[in-house]
Design an enzyme around this catalytic site. Structure first.
Site, short mmCIF file in Angstrom:
data_model
loop_
_atom_site.label_atom_id
_atom_site.label_comp_id
_atom_site.label_asym_id
_atom_site.label_seq_id
_atom_site.Cartn_x
_atom_site.Cartn_y
_atom_site.Cartn_z
N CYS A 87 0.83 -1.21 0.00
CA CYS A 87 0.00 0.00 0.00
C CYS A 87 0.87 1.26 0.00
O CYS A 87 1.64 1.48 -0.92
CB CYS A 87 -0.99 -0.03 1.15
N HIS A 199 -4.00 -4.60 -0.44
CA HIS A 199 -3.66 -5.18 0.85
C HIS A 199 -3.77 -6.70 0.77
O HIS A 199 -4.87 -7.24 0.84
CB HIS A 199 -4.62 -4.67 1.93
N GLU A 201 -3.07 -8.82 3.03
CA GLU A 201 -3.55 -9.34 4.31
C GLU A 201 -5.06 -9.23 4.44
O GLU A 201 -5.65 -9.85 5.34
CB GLU A 201 -2.85 -8.62 5.47
#
Length: 221
Positions: A87, A199, A201
């Protein structure tokens, strides 16, 4: 021991990233993987793999990176081991961002970070900024971190600024593109460095697959 160190400069989604990497390491049988979140320069230098996260405004991110003396450290550790930017951590690797009236970044990749614009229009429809939610990523170049991930798989984005490809000469570092009102660089890479605007995650199976590939990656393109 395979040590993955997440750089803590006060501006990243550290818990989620750490938890996701621990999950993929455990699930993949890589019990010898140690995940550290740290701001200790010596520990970062000793890591086998390094992650540079980032959320928020680029001015605040670069201010903290420079206050901690991490700009040169990032340049150092990104040269000789697998390195992942996420990011704003990806945006920080560029030459310059127009956010916050203009901020010089680390300059590991040529190019600029641009604002989507207000209004952002496509086919007469106004698009919301920030770009928030799931979007397809077209894999523009083969890379080990795309292993087992389908082309045009969907990843989760949250951003108002994006990495703009400066010219055709720079296209060699763009590993993935997405479309949101305009073409944006969703992933960039060179040598042992890979960075993503989305992202991983937060991107469920595809994101975990990318992190799993990173934990296994030897740093070769």
């Amino acid at each position: 021991m395979n040590t993955v160190t997440i750089i803590d400069y006060g501006m990243g989604n550290l818990h989620s990233i750490s938890k996701a990497i621990k999950h993929v390491a455990s699930y993949s049988g890589l019990e010898n993987t140690k995940i550290l979140v740290t701001s200790d320069a010596a520990t970062i230098r000793e890591a086998d793999r390094v992650v540079l996260p980032g959320v928020g405004a680029i001015r605040d991110c670069m201010t903290e990176i420079r206050r901690l003396g991490f700009e040169e450290l990032i340049k150092e550790v990104s040269q000789d081991r697998p390195f992942l930017g996420i990011c704003v951590g990806m945006q920080a690797l560029m030459t310059h961002s127009e956010e916050n009236n203009g901020v010089d970044c680390i300059d590991l990749f040529p190019g600029h970070v641009r604002f989507f614009g207000t209004p952002l229009m496509e086919k007469g429809v106004k698009l919301k900024v920030p770009h928030m939610g799931w979007n397809q990523v077209k894999q523009t170049r083969n890379h080990p971190l795309w292993h087992s991930i389908d082309d045009e798989e969907r990843f989760y984005f949250v951003h108002s600024f994006f990495v703009e490809k400066e010219s055709d000469d720079d296209s060699g570092y763009v590993m993935g593109e997405a479309h949101y009102g305009k073409e944006i660089s969703a992933a960039i890479g060179k040598n042992n460095i890979f960075a993503v605007q989305f992202h991983p995650e937060k991107s469920q199976h595809a994101g975990l697959a990318l992190l799993n590939n990173f934990v296994r990656w030897d740093g070769k393109p």
